[in-house]
Structures are given as C-alpha cells and as structure tokens.
Design a protein around this motif. Structure first.
Motif, short mmCIF file in Angstrom:
data_model
loop_
_atom_site.label_atom_id
_atom_site.label_comp_id
_atom_site.label_asym_id
_atom_site.label_seq_id
_atom_site.Cartn_x
_atom_site.Cartn_y
_atom_site.Cartn_z
N PHE A 64 17.50 49.08 4.72
CA PHE A 64 16.68 49.21 3.52
C PHE A 64 15.38 48.45 3.73
CE2 PHE A 64 17.69 50.24 -1.10
CZ PHE A 64 16.36 50.54 -1.38
N GLY A 65 14.96 48.31 5.00
CA GLY A 65 13.77 47.51 5.23
C GLY A 65 12.80 48.15 6.21
N HIS A 66 12.83 49.48 6.30
CA HIS A 66 11.95 50.09 7.29
C HIS A 66 10.49 50.09 6.87
CE1 HIS A 66 14.68 50.84 10.42
NE2 HIS A 66 13.92 51.74 11.02
N SER A 67 10.23 49.81 5.60
CA SER A 67 8.83 49.68 5.18
C SER A 67 8.16 48.52 5.94
CB SER A 67 8.75 49.44 3.68
OG SER A 67 9.37 48.23 3.35
N LEU A 68 8.98 47.56 6.38
CA LEU A 68 8.46 46.43 7.15
C LEU A 68 7.70 46.93 8.38
CD1 LEU A 68 8.37 43.37 7.79
CD2 LEU A 68 10.57 43.61 8.89
N PHE A 69 8.31 47.88 9.09
CA PHE A 69 7.70 48.37 10.33
C PHE A 69 6.49 49.25 10.03
CE2 PHE A 69 12.20 47.62 11.25
CZ PHE A 69 12.05 46.60 12.16
N LEU A 70 6.61 50.03 8.94
CA LEU A 70 5.48 50.85 8.51
C LEU A 70 4.27 49.94 8.23
CD1 LEU A 70 5.38 53.93 8.08
CD2 LEU A 70 5.65 53.52 5.66
N MET A 120 21.28 44.54 2.37
CA MET A 120 20.50 43.55 1.64
C MET A 120 19.65 42.68 2.54
SD MET A 120 22.78 42.58 -1.57
CE MET A 120 24.25 42.19 -0.71
N ILE A 121 20.17 42.40 3.75
CA ILE A 121 19.41 41.54 4.64
C ILE A 121 18.17 42.27 5.16
CG2 ILE A 121 19.46 40.36 6.85
CD1 ILE A 121 22.54 40.10 6.14
N THR A 122 18.34 43.54 5.51
CA THR A 122 17.16 44.28 5.97
C THR A 122 16.13 44.35 4.84
OG1 THR A 122 18.39 46.29 5.44
CG2 THR A 122 18.29 45.64 7.74
N LEU A 123 16.64 44.52 3.62
CA LEU A 123 15.74 44.54 2.45
C LEU A 123 15.00 43.21 2.32
CD1 LEU A 123 14.81 45.84 -0.22
CD2 LEU A 123 16.87 44.98 -1.27
N ALA A 124 15.75 42.12 2.51
CA ALA A 124 15.13 40.81 2.36
C ALA A 124 14.07 40.56 3.43
CB ALA A 124 16.20 39.73 2.43
N PHE A 125 14.31 41.02 4.64
CA PHE A 125 13.30 40.83 5.69
C PHE A 125 12.03 41.60 5.35
CE2 PHE A 125 16.78 39.50 8.68
CZ PHE A 125 16.26 38.23 8.89
N VAL A 246 9.17 51.81 -0.85
CA VAL A 246 8.84 52.67 0.28
C VAL A 246 10.06 52.83 1.19
CG1 VAL A 246 7.37 52.92 2.31
CG2 VAL A 246 6.40 52.06 0.19
N SER A 247 10.79 51.73 1.41
CA SER A 247 12.03 51.83 2.20
C SER A 247 13.00 52.79 1.53
CB SER A 247 12.70 50.47 2.32
OG SER A 247 11.83 49.53 2.86
N GLY A 248 13.08 52.70 0.21
CA GLY A 248 13.97 53.59 -0.54
C GLY A 248 13.55 55.04 -0.38
N GLU A 249 12.24 55.27 -0.46
CA GLU A 249 11.74 56.64 -0.31
C GLU A 249 12.11 57.20 1.07
OE1 GLU A 249 7.57 56.37 -1.12
OE2 GLU A 249 7.94 55.93 -3.24
N LEU A 250 11.96 56.37 2.10
CA LEU A 250 12.29 56.83 3.45
C LEU A 250 13.77 57.22 3.54
CD1 LEU A 250 10.26 54.43 5.79
CD2 LEU A 250 9.80 56.81 5.26
N ILE A 251 14.63 56.41 2.92
CA ILE A 251 16.06 56.74 2.93
C ILE A 251 16.28 58.07 2.22
CG2 ILE A 251 18.33 56.08 2.06
CD1 ILE A 251 17.68 53.23 2.54
N VAL A 252 15.63 58.23 1.06
CA VAL A 252 15.79 59.47 0.30
C VAL A 252 15.35 60.66 1.15
CG1 VAL A 252 15.06 60.74 -1.74
CG2 VAL A 252 15.52 58.31 -1.92
#
Lengths: 342, 305
Positions: A64-70, A120-125, A246-252
């Motif tokens: 849940f944290g791929h927006s980090l890389f974006l 949750m951890i990926t989200l937190a990062f 944004v991470s949520g959107e990518l998952i969707v």
C-alpha cells in the motif's frame, strides 16, 4: 490468426495498444492535443500499475506504499532540474538508484512481516516519504516543485506532451513484453509460487524471502520510471504524488484490470482514468459514485477485466490462464490462517 | 527549555495519545478478532465529528453532541457491517483494503456535499472552557477532560474484555470463531456488535477532537494512518498493546515536533536545522515504527495467543 481472434483476452489488449499508438496522430489531426496529455497519463499509470502488479499480482505482496516510488521518480527529475541538471540519463540514474535503495531498505523491513502488518508498514513508509517532501521547504514543501526543463535524452527532449507520450508508450510496450516473459521465467515462477505457498517454496530449497525482496525492489524501480515520466508530463513534482490515496488508486487499477495478468494493469488504467474523467464530466462530486463502484469491485471478486475477457475465450487451454483462479486464493487464505495459528 | 513547557507538551502528548487510543481500540478489535482491515475507520471518526458539530449547532449542548456522535457512528457502523463488511470477512486482505478504500472516497465526498468543503467548527463546552491550575502552571480543562475520557474508556474496555462474559466470547472468537459458533454463540451478531462498538469509539474520538481540530473532509485519513502505526507498534489484536503504543506515539510525536527542531538547532548550524528539524519531526513516529518492527516484527505487546 484464427486462434488469436478467438481469444479476446489477447486481441483486446493488443487492439488497445494499437489504438494508443495512433492517439498522437489522431489528436494532432483533429487538433485536440488535450487527448495526448490525457492518454499519456493513462499510459504512465499503466506503467506504475504494471510495476505494482509484479509485487501485488505475481508476488502476492499487498503493497500500500507504491506512491512512494512514484514520488521518488518525480522528485528525481524535480530535484535534479532544480539544481540545473537537465540530462535525462542522470535523472534516470538518480531515479533508479533512489528507488532501488529505498525499495531494498523498506522492503527488507516490511518483509519481516506478512498479511495486515505488511500492508500497513508499506503504507507507513510511503507516508514517511510524503512528510519528508512536504517539509522540505527549500524544494517547494507542500506546494511542489515546478520543473523548468524536461529530461533530455540526447536529442530527444521530454519537454513536450507528445515526446512524453512516445517515451511512455515505448516504456509501456517494453514493460508488457518483459512482464509476459517474467511470468513464466524461473524468477516469476518462484514469486508466484511463494504467493501460493511460501513454506513449500522454502522447503524446495529456494530462499523465497530473497526473491520476494528482489521482486519488491524491481517493482519499485519500474514504478519510479513511471514517476519520472509523470513529472515530465506535468512539468511538476508534487508531494501529492506520494499521498496514500495514490497507492490505493494503483491497487484499484491492478485489481480492476486483473490481478497477476500481463495486460490487466493497462486495461485497468484505461477504465479507471477513463471512468474518472467521464464521471467528472457528470458531477463535481464524482467520488460519491466512484467510491461505491470500488466497493462493488471488491465485493464481486477480483478476476478483473482480463478475467472477464478470458471468460469469452473459445477453448482457451486452462494452463495459460493469466489471472488468479479462485482456488489459488483459497490456498492463500488457508496458508495465512495456518501461519496465524502457529 | 523550561520545565513548564516540557510538562505542557507531555500533557499534550498524553491527550493526543489518548485520542489515538480511542481509535486504535476499535480498530485493533476488528483487526485482531475478525482480521478485517478497516481503512474506513478514519471515516467513522470524521462522521462522528460532523454529527457532533451538527448536533451542537442545533441543541447547543455538548453532551448531546457527544451522544449524537456516538449514536450516529454506532448506527453507521452497523449499517456498514451489514451492507459491506460482513460479506468480506472470509475474503483476503486485498478485498478489505479495496472495499474500505472505496468507502473512504465515498465518505469524504459525502461530507463535502452535505456540509460543504469549508471546515465546520465545534465549540469547547462552556463548562470546560477554562483552565486548571496545577502549582502555577495552567492547562486547558477541556484537554484534561479528553485525557480522563480516554482513560475511562481504556479501563472500561479492559474490564469488558477481561472480566465479562461478552469479553470472554470476544477473546474466544479471536482464537477460534468456528468453535465459538459451534458452542451456540451467534458469532455473526457478536461480530456486528463488535464492529459497531469500534465505530462508536471512533465517533467518540471524533466528537472529542472536534473542538481542538478543524472538522473537515479528509480529517480521518492522517489520524487513521497514525492509528495504524499505533496498532503495528503495539501488536495487532492487543488492546493493552494499543493503549501503551498510543501513549508512546502520542508523546513521541508531540514532543518530537516541539523539541526536535530546538535540539537540532543547538547541535548543528541553523539553516540545516531549520530544514531538517520539521522533516525529521513529522517522520518520527514512522521511524519509530520501522525501528520497532526491525527489532520485533510482532509488535511490542503482542496479543497472547
């Protein structure tokens, strides 16, 4: 050819690619250059979703944290351009190194856990990255950072929407080709195996965690490339790229398209952003319709668009199915419960 | 650094921590027992704050406002449980994330339609608008009230879980729901009630936070993510862990924001400190979480299973 036509799950995505290839020409011809930027955004989101699909679809790692890389990809361009570096090669290098290192560190920590904790951890990062860029006042803080010049790859310059479109399209096609190869390559087999039964993969003498970490890192790096393209398209690097939504959107997008399939992310991005645009035209409060639609997608199960297309495939051999069969999910549930009770 | 400043920030941290606990208690019950990832918990908190603000506007009574927030969130929780959540318990976490993410988008937009995009204000009740004086140091009594309410809820939920029959069933349900159901307990009803009680606590947190924060669309998201940090640090499914972790996170976050820039300014040159201080402070709880997890992936106070 007949075989191809009898399988919508193959020819529909190829047709979409063909249509996407013609967008710049058509848009120029009818003088609606708005469509170039719009479809470039779709392609960039498709690349990011492809990247997420390596971790989420192939590897079963619900990041849940791929927006980090974006965001890191965006700021690789933004920060370099801010300091007067215009070379696209440098931007790309910074982006890949940053995403690779961050992916390695965050992935190594996140993969110590599984299930809910991993989510949750990926989200937190990602939140950590968000707050980092929001509080960097020297680089625009929460206002973001304008990019005066696009990435220059020799004579090819990413400062026009058309050029970004061309670059993004090439990256997308290469990613799709590579992802199709990766699915059946030994590496892809290991992470897909680990998704279904981690213990069995370990028992076969394969260090599954290491493969999962590598998948996570690769996934992050490709997502970073999408961020680089996005920053060039918008001529702007914004901390809102790192927002959790944004991470949520990518998952969707990945789930709508078809989890673990090669073309799913592309079709998902097309439908997601297309629907978003269409609903925005209907009402300013489009999210009030869009939100329940996402709930519906979750309730109806997740074979996605590719799953739907495969439904229409005539005499498709069972073993080339590109989405996750329901039985696999049951197996995952069983393993996760087993892990919990031990 | 004067001692009163430290004391004031310590109390602020405690008050924030208690507020986080109100959210974390409900969330971790749902996590631990139904293993359901509820990202919409922050939305229930937001709805609670809006219910309270509206009730206060019409009645002028803060007590009624709190009651409206709790009752409204309880009902909303029940409706959500029946309509969406109950259908997803048996599915994997990805479906939970997806569905509740959709709900978050829906509720954020819904409040924009109903209450507008401008923040709504909820006043501190007259009775609690003063300050309490402790040996020459005064602290707002409303914030004291928040701390007391949070501690009361902590004691109450500890009693509920460890001393009552319902609590026993809750604990049993966490370990083996099928066995509990086989013993003739209506586990469906138990789950629905538990989810609704979690929602009610979120509503209470929203009502309590209303007067000190601005009530606006999206207010649930940042606090939700901090709550997730609390739960991960405390250990998923452990209410006691959630309590300690909430206090730790509340105090670390509040103290970090105030003192970290000051400390950095004394140790390094000013320009660097001014840039890095706030950045580091806002990342502090996430760093804390990363450290805790690298050390103990199951959290500091894991549930005994």
């Amino acid at each position: 050819m007949k075989l191809l036509l009898s399988r919508p799950s193959v020819w529909v995505p190829l047709l979409v690619l063909l249509l996407l290839a013609s967008v710049p020409l058509v848009a120029q011809a009818i003088g609606e250059t708005f469509y170039i930027a719009f479809f470039a955004r779709i392609i960039i989101y498709a690349i990011a979703a492809c990247a997420l699909n390596i971790a989420l679809g192939y590897g079963g790692l619900v990041s849940f944290g791929h927006s980090l890389f974006l965001g890191l990809g965006s700021y690789a361009v933004g920060l370099a351009a801010f300091h007067g570096i215009g070379s696209g090669w440098v931007h790309l290098l910074v982006c890949l190194v940053a995403c690779g290192l961050v992916g390695l560190v965050t992935g190594a920590i996140s993969l110590r856990t599984s299930g809910i904790a991993f989510i949750m951890i990926t989200l937190a990062f990602a939140q950590m990255g968000y707050f980092l860029f929001v509080s960097l006042k020297a680089y625009g803080g929460d206002d973001g950072l304008s990019i005066a010049m696009g990435s220059r790859f020799g004579p090819f310059d990413l400062s026009s929407a058309t050029n970004v479109y061309i670059a993004a399209f090439v990256v997308l096609v290469l990613s799709l080709w590579w992802l199709a190869r990766l699915r059946v390559a030994p590496f892809g087999m290991v992470i897909r195996g680990a998704r279904q039964n981690l213990r069995r993969v370990n028992a076969a003498g394969i260090p599954a965690r290491r493969y999962q970490l590598l998948a996570y890192v690769i996934s992050g790096m490709l997502c970073g490339v999408a961020g680089l393209l996005l920053a060039n398209l918008n001529a702007f690097a914004s901390p809102s790229t790192l927002a959790w939504s944004v991470s949520g959107e990518l998952i969707v997008i990945v789930v709508i398209g078809g989890l673990g399939s090669v073309f799913g992310p592309l079709l998902g991005a097309l439908v997601f952003l297309g629907l978003e645009e269409a609903l925005k035209g209907v009402t300013e409060h489009w999210m009030v319709i869009f939100g329940p639609l996402i709930v519906l997608v979750a309730l109806l199960g997740k074979r996605g668009i590719v799953g739907l297309l495969e439904h229409f495939d005539a005499r498709a051999p069972v073993n080339v199915s590109t989405t996750v069969p329901i039985a696999e999910n049951a197996a995952i549930d069983a393993t996760s419960t087993a892990r919990k009770t031990t | 650094m004067s001692s009163t400043l430290v004391l004031a920030q310590l109390l602020n941290g405690l008050q924030y921590g208690v507020l986080l606990f109100l959210l974390a208690a409900g969330l971790t019950l749902v996590f631990g027992i139904m293993s359901f990832v509820n990202l919409a918990h922050g939305s229930l908190y937001m709805m609670g704050a809006y219910f309270a603000a509206t009730a206060f506007q019409y009645t002028g009574s803060f007590g009624l406002a709190v009651a409206a927030a709790m009752g409204g969130a309880l009902l909303l929780g029940l409706v959500l449980e029946l309509a969406v959540v109950a259908r997803l318990y048996r599915r994997d976490h990805l479906d939970h994330v997806l569905a509740t993410f959709g709900l978050v988008l829906f509720f954020n937009e819904l409040v924009r339609i109903v209450w507008g995009s401008q923040p709504v204000f909820l006043q501190v009740p007259d009775l609690l608008s003063g300050a309490i004086d402790i040996g020459g140091f005064s602290y707002p009594s409303y914030r004291f009230a928040i701390i007391l309410v949070g501690l009361a809820v902590a004691v109450g939920s500890w009693m509920l879980i460890n001393k009552t029959r319902v609590g026993m069933l809750i604990r049993a349900g966490a370990v083996n729901p099928a066995m509990v159901a086989a013993l003739g307990v209506n586990i469906r009803l138990l789950n629905a009630m538990l989810f609704a009680v979690g929602a009610m606590l979120a509503g209470l947190a929203g009502a309590m936070a209303g007067p000190i924060l601005s009530v606006q669309s999206g207010m649930g998201e940042s606090v939700l993510i901090t709550t997730l940090v609390v739960i991960v640090i405390g250990g998923i499914g452990s209410v006691t862990g959630a309590f300690y972790a909430a206090l730790i996170v509340g105090i670390v976050d509040t103290m970090g924001r105030v003192f970290l820039p000051l400390i950095l300014r004394q140790m390094t040159e000013r320009s660097f400190a001014d840039a890095a201080g706030p950045a580091l402070a806002s990342m502090l709880v996430y760093l804390l979480m990363a450290v805790v997890l690298a050390w103990r992936p199951q959290g500091l106070f894991p549930a005994n299973r």
